[in-house]
Design a protein around this motif. Sequence first.
Motif, PDB file in Angstrom:
ATOM      1  N   VAL A 167       0.843  -1.203   0.000  1.00 58.63           N
ATOM      2  CA  VAL A 167       0.000   0.000   0.000  1.00 58.63           C
ATOM      3  C   VAL A 167       0.871   1.243   0.000  1.00 58.63           C
ATOM      4  O   VAL A 167       0.627   2.198  -0.747  1.00 58.63           O
ATOM      5  N   ARG A 168       1.917   1.245   0.823  1.00 57.89           N
ATOM      6  CA  ARG A 168       2.801   2.405   0.875  1.00 57.89           C
ATOM      7  C   ARG A 168       3.514   2.614  -0.467  1.00 57.89           C
ATOM      8  O   ARG A 168       3.699   3.756  -0.919  1.00 57.89           O
ATOM      9  N   GLU A 169       3.901   1.533  -1.102  1.00 57.30           N
ATOM     10  CA  GLU A 169       4.541   1.639  -2.419  1.00 57.30           C
ATOM     11  C   GLU A 169       3.574   2.206  -3.457  1.00 57.30           C
ATOM     12  O   GLU A 169       3.956   3.013  -4.317  1.00 57.30           O
ATOM     13  N   LEU A 170       2.313   1.779  -3.384  1.00 59.51           N
ATOM     14  CA  LEU A 170       1.307   2.311  -4.301  1.00 59.51           C
ATOM     15  C   LEU A 170       1.148   3.813  -4.130  1.00 59.51           C
ATOM     16  O   LEU A 170       1.020   4.557  -5.112  1.00 59.51           O
ATOM     17  N   ARG A 171       1.167   4.273  -2.901  1.00 63.46           N
ATOM     18  CA  ARG A 171       1.027   5.711  -2.657  1.00 63.46           C
ATOM     19  C   ARG A 171       2.232   6.478  -3.205  1.00 63.46           C
ATOM     20  O   ARG A 171       2.085   7.599  -3.714  1.00 63.46           O
ATOM     21  N   GLU A 172       3.419   5.879  -3.105  1.00 65.70           N
ATOM     22  CA  GLU A 172       4.610   6.537  -3.646  1.00 65.70           C
ATOM     23  C   GLU A 172       4.587   6.559  -5.171  1.00 65.70           C
ATOM     24  O   GLU A 172       4.952   7.569  -5.802  1.00 65.70           O
TER      25      GLU A 172
ATOM     26  N   TYR B 130       1.925   6.233  -7.182  1.00 64.31           N
ATOM     27  CA  TYR B 130       0.744   6.857  -7.771  1.00 64.31           C
ATOM     28  C   TYR B 130       0.244   7.954  -6.827  1.00 64.31           C
ATOM     29  O   TYR B 130      -0.701   7.737  -6.060  1.00 64.31           O
ATOM     30  N   PRO B 131       0.877   9.121  -6.866  1.00 64.00           N
ATOM     31  CA  PRO B 131       0.499  10.193  -5.937  1.00 64.00           C
ATOM     32  C   PRO B 131      -0.992  10.510  -6.002  1.00 64.00           C
ATOM     33  O   PRO B 131      -1.595  10.577  -7.074  1.00 64.00           O
ATOM     34  N   GLY B 132      -1.562  10.660  -4.826  1.00 65.31           N
ATOM     35  CA  GLY B 132      -2.973  10.995  -4.731  1.00 65.31           C
ATOM     36  C   GLY B 132      -3.921   9.820  -4.838  1.00 65.31           C
ATOM     37  O   GLY B 132      -5.142  10.008  -4.775  1.00 65.31           O
ATOM     38  N   VAL B 133      -3.396   8.601  -4.971  1.00 69.41           N
ATOM     39  CA  VAL B 133      -4.269   7.452  -5.119  1.00 69.41           C
ATOM     40  C   VAL B 133      -5.097   7.227  -3.854  1.00 69.41           C
ATOM     41  O   VAL B 133      -4.610   7.399  -2.735  1.00 69.41           O
ATOM     42  N   VAL B 134      -6.370   6.893  -4.033  1.00 68.26           N
ATOM     43  CA  VAL B 134      -7.264   6.555  -2.926  1.00 68.26           C
ATOM     44  C   VAL B 134      -7.320   5.034  -2.831  1.00 68.26           C
ATOM     45  O   VAL B 134      -7.591   4.354  -3.826  1.00 68.26           O
ATOM     46  N   VAL B 135      -7.050   4.515  -1.633  1.00 69.30           N
ATOM     47  CA  VAL B 135      -6.926   3.075  -1.436  1.00 69.30           C
ATOM     48  C   VAL B 135      -8.166   2.546  -0.719  1.00 69.30           C
ATOM     49  O   VAL B 135      -8.483   2.977   0.392  1.00 69.30           O
ATOM     50  N   LEU B 136      -8.837   1.594  -1.361  1.00 68.39           N
ATOM     51  CA  LEU B 136      -9.999   0.928  -0.782  1.00 68.39           C
ATOM     52  C   LEU B 136      -9.636  -0.537  -0.568  1.00 68.39           C
ATOM     53  O   LEU B 136      -9.152  -1.203  -1.478  1.00 68.39           O
ATOM     54  N   ALA B 137      -9.859  -1.034   0.648  1.00 63.68           N
ATOM     55  CA  ALA B 137      -9.450  -2.401   0.990  1.00 63.68           C
ATOM     56  C   ALA B 137     -10.643  -3.224   1.466  1.00 63.68           C
ATOM     57  O   ALA B 137     -11.480  -2.742   2.237  1.00 63.68           O
ATOM     58  N   HIS B 138     -10.691  -4.456   1.004  1.00 66.88           N
ATOM     59  CA  HIS B 138     -11.708  -5.389   1.487  1.00 66.88           C
ATOM     60  C   HIS B 138     -11.349  -5.845   2.898  1.00 66.88           C
ATOM     61  O   HIS B 138     -10.165  -6.034   3.208  1.00 66.88           O
ATOM     62  N   PRO B 139     -12.335  -6.036   3.784  1.00 64.38           N
ATOM     63  CA  PRO B 139     -12.018  -6.436   5.165  1.00 64.38           C
ATOM     64  C   PRO B 139     -11.500  -7.858   5.321  1.00 64.38           C
ATOM     65  O   PRO B 139     -11.174  -8.262   6.439  1.00 64.38           O
ATOM     66  N   GLU B 140     -11.391  -8.628   4.235  1.00 68.42           N
ATOM     67  CA  GLU B 140     -10.671  -9.900   4.305  1.00 68.42           C
ATOM     68  C   GLU B 140      -9.157  -9.695   4.211  1.00 68.42           C
ATOM     69  O   GLU B 140      -8.397 -10.654   4.364  1.00 68.42           O
ATOM     70  N   CYS B 141      -8.724  -8.457   3.962  1.00 65.80           N
ATOM     71  CA  CYS B 141      -7.294  -8.151   3.956  1.00 65.80           C
ATOM     72  C   CYS B 141      -6.764  -8.141   5.388  1.00 65.80           C
ATOM     73  O   CYS B 141      -7.515  -7.900   6.340  1.00 65.80           O
ATOM     74  N   PRO B 142      -5.460  -8.354   5.570  1.00 61.02           N
ATOM     75  CA  PRO B 142      -4.885  -8.279   6.913  1.00 61.02           C
ATOM     76  C   PRO B 142      -5.154  -6.922   7.558  1.00 61.02           C
ATOM     77  O   PRO B 142      -5.218  -5.896   6.855  1.00 61.02           O
ATOM     78  N   PRO B 143      -5.313  -6.875   8.886  1.00 63.60           N
ATOM     79  CA  PRO B 143      -5.611  -5.611   9.568  1.00 63.60           C
ATOM     80  C   PRO B 143      -4.610  -4.497   9.292  1.00 63.60           C
ATOM     81  O   PRO B 143      -5.000  -3.326   9.203  1.00 63.60           O
ATOM     82  N   GLU B 144      -3.338  -4.841   9.119  1.00 60.56           N
ATOM     83  CA  GLU B 144      -2.355  -3.794   8.849  1.00 60.56           C
ATOM     84  C   GLU B 144      -2.560  -3.181   7.466  1.00 60.56           C
ATOM     85  O   GLU B 144      -2.204  -2.013   7.233  1.00 60.56           O
TER      86      GLU B 144
END
Length: 345
Positions: A227-232, A234-248
């Motif tokens: 997720v952190r790499e995606l933000r670096e 793709y500046p300004g990207v909005v991240v939506l995560a499914h709750p089956e993803c790990p809590p972190e």
Amino acid sequence: MALPSEVLRVDNRGEEPQRARRAVAPHARDLYAKVSHAIPAIEWPIYAADIDAIMTLKRTRNAVVLAHNYQTPEIFHCVSDIVGDSLALAREAMNVDADVIVLAGVHFMAETAKLLNPDKTVLIPDLGAGCSLAESITPEDVRRLRRTYPGVPVVTYVNTSAAVKAESDICCTSGNAKAVVESLGVDRVIMLPDEFLARNIAAQTKVKIINWSGHCEVHELFTAAEVRELREDYPGVVVLAHPECPPEVVAEADFSGSTAAMQAYVAQHRPARLVLLTECSMSDNVAVQYPELEFVRPCNLCPHMKKITLGNIRRALETMHHEVRIDPAIAARARVAVERMLAVS
């Protein structure tokens, strides 16, 4: 984008190509505009015959196709009558005015449709369309947990077999899990089988949650570092995560919710650049609705969902295979757990 009505054939001597007309079935021709953003025009004739056959078979069989959000665009947008997440499909299955339901999804979804429509014929196009979560727990596991935690109610994710649902007090989906847990009015519950969904819900409620160790083989692959790499990248990207993803991973996201909740977020906020941390066909299908948005796609495919194809949907309707059958004694108990879930607002 124009739909191709002809293809080029070049002979093995490299001479001038001959133009060969390829007829595109009328249903498919009309539908291509819906998915032109997701499917290249040159690929469309591959799908046309199956789409046209399915549309005809649905009429002759009095059948409907229910498709999960993780199905590919040519299924999701072109041959499906009802689409959505597992909660939406469960609800809508009860309102289907048809003799036959074809479930374009995985086996537990077809079982759920059968539980709610015992007098209808429910077909799953490929018996191999399973689920790592459903396979992570057995009815005996649930009975063992009940012995370990006597009196504690069991909340079971719909991503389970009918036999496991039958051992449960109530089912839930990722979209209503918190509401279901809190509807029981107790201070602790057993929540099965997804460890990460249980932990993510536990962070939102005062109810103590005892979890199991099952994981979705798609969502467990996402990491906070990614997720952190995606933000670096793709500046300004909005991240939506499914709750089956790990809590972190959920902690790093801008929003977490079911596939239906993700769709609602996109519809409301229209972020110019976004990423959906879930099965990657979800992005393809939402992108069809919002072609002006930039979807970043860290693609994790569900091998089970991808067993469903236009070809085997067509064969299912032609041959009426594979019909989902559930032992009546199991079905009666499992149906109670699903109906209790549906009663939670």
